[in-house]
Design an enzyme around this catalytic site. Structure first.
Site, PDB file in Angstrom:
ATOM      1  N   ASP A  51      74.762  46.036  27.342  1.00  0.00           N
ATOM      2  CA  ASP A  51      75.203  47.401  27.107  1.00  0.00           C
ATOM      3  C   ASP A  51      74.239  48.158  26.195  1.00  0.00           C
ATOM      4  OD1 ASP A  51      77.525  46.917  28.586  1.00  0.00           O
ATOM      5  OD2 ASP A  51      78.630  46.224  26.814  1.00  0.00           O
ATOM      6  N   TYR A 108      76.086  34.408  23.884  1.00  0.00           N
ATOM      7  CA  TYR A 108      75.936  35.569  23.007  1.00  0.00           C
ATOM      8  C   TYR A 108      76.265  35.169  21.573  1.00  0.00           C
ATOM      9  CZ  TYR A 108      75.617  39.054  26.786  1.00  0.00           C
ATOM     10  OH  TYR A 108      75.212  39.799  27.865  1.00  0.00           O
TER      11      TYR A 108
END
Length: 253
Positions: A51, A108
């Site tokens: 993102d 992540y």
């Protein structure tokens, strides 16, 4: 021939990985520079879509090119690219290898700090409230019991199968003044990681109980999740794992 690119980037300057109209993206910069150096139009397929504002310590993408690449291409590409993008390696892979679909897992890490630090403010979330990390890790373990994460995606899809993910690991590590959340899964939905982190932080503040968290998971609808989405600048894509058989022996990862 098919080639993999391994790269890292500072997401602060980009509107995410994917090419979009009238905004800067990592994919657009990489495609432009590579096309110029190879004197032909290059189409790049990334391992995923980070993102806006999200960083990557390890990202992979693939592209096709009919000729053997210059041994100095990586060095030349890094000179041409902006300072915020670093190409680590470019190497040939099996012709069927796909950067996105062959990825077995993605990891992540999210960084959160409890003391203001101007030198890392672009890479962590400064959070002023005390947090109960025992409760947050209890909730993190619960995540691994579930497969449908419709409650933590940006937009609900009609087909529930589209929102199925398998989380292999989720844990908060606490250091002196900073904290790190690590999560590994076969795939992630749009905004899923930051939505989960925002909810876990609310659990750490006792704004949400463990039972309420379970209810949010089981309702499989984002309208029942009222927590904020964690800011993007603390999030890093750190590792992508592939099956060994897509690589030539000298390039196994």
């Amino acid at each position: 021939m098919r080639f993999f690119i391994e790269l890292s980037y500072n997401g602060k300057y980009y509107h995410g990985w994917q090419i979009q109209k009238k905004v800067k993206s990592v994919e657009e910069k990489l495609e432009y520079c590579l096309s110029k150096l190879l004197s032909t139009s290059i189409n790049i397929i990334g391992a995923g879509r980070t993102d806006k504002g999200v960083h990557a310590r390890q990202m992979f993408a693939h592209f096709d090119f009919e000729e053997k690449l210059d041994s100095n291409l990586t060095k030349r590409l890094n000179i041409f690219l902006p300072k915020s993008i670093h190409v680590i390696n470019i190497f040939p892979v099996k012709k069927y290898a796909h950067a996105r679909f062959h990825a077995l897992s993605r990891t992540y890490k999210y960084y959160l700090i409890s003391e203001k630090n101007p030198f890392i403010q672009d890479f962590s979330w400064y959070y002023i409230y005390p947090l109960d990390f025992i409760r947050m890790n209890k909730a993190s373990k619960i995540l691994m019991r579930y497969k449908n994460f419709s409650s933590f995606c940006k937009k609900r899809k009609d087909r529930k199968s589209d929102n199925i993910c398998e989380i292999y690991y989720a844990h908060w590590s606490k250091y002196k003044t900073h904290f790190c959340f690590t999560i590994q899964a076969n795939r992630f939905l749009r905004n899923m990681v930051r939505s989960i982190i925002g909810t876990l932080v609310d659990i750490g503040r006792s704004k949400i109980s463990i039972n309420e968290f379970i209810k949010i998971l089981e309702l499989e609808n984002p309208i029942y999740r009222n927590s904020q989405i964690a800011p993007p600048y603390g999030l890093f894509l750190t590792k992508i794992i592939y099956p060994e058989d897509i690589f030539y022996d000298s390039e196994k990862k």
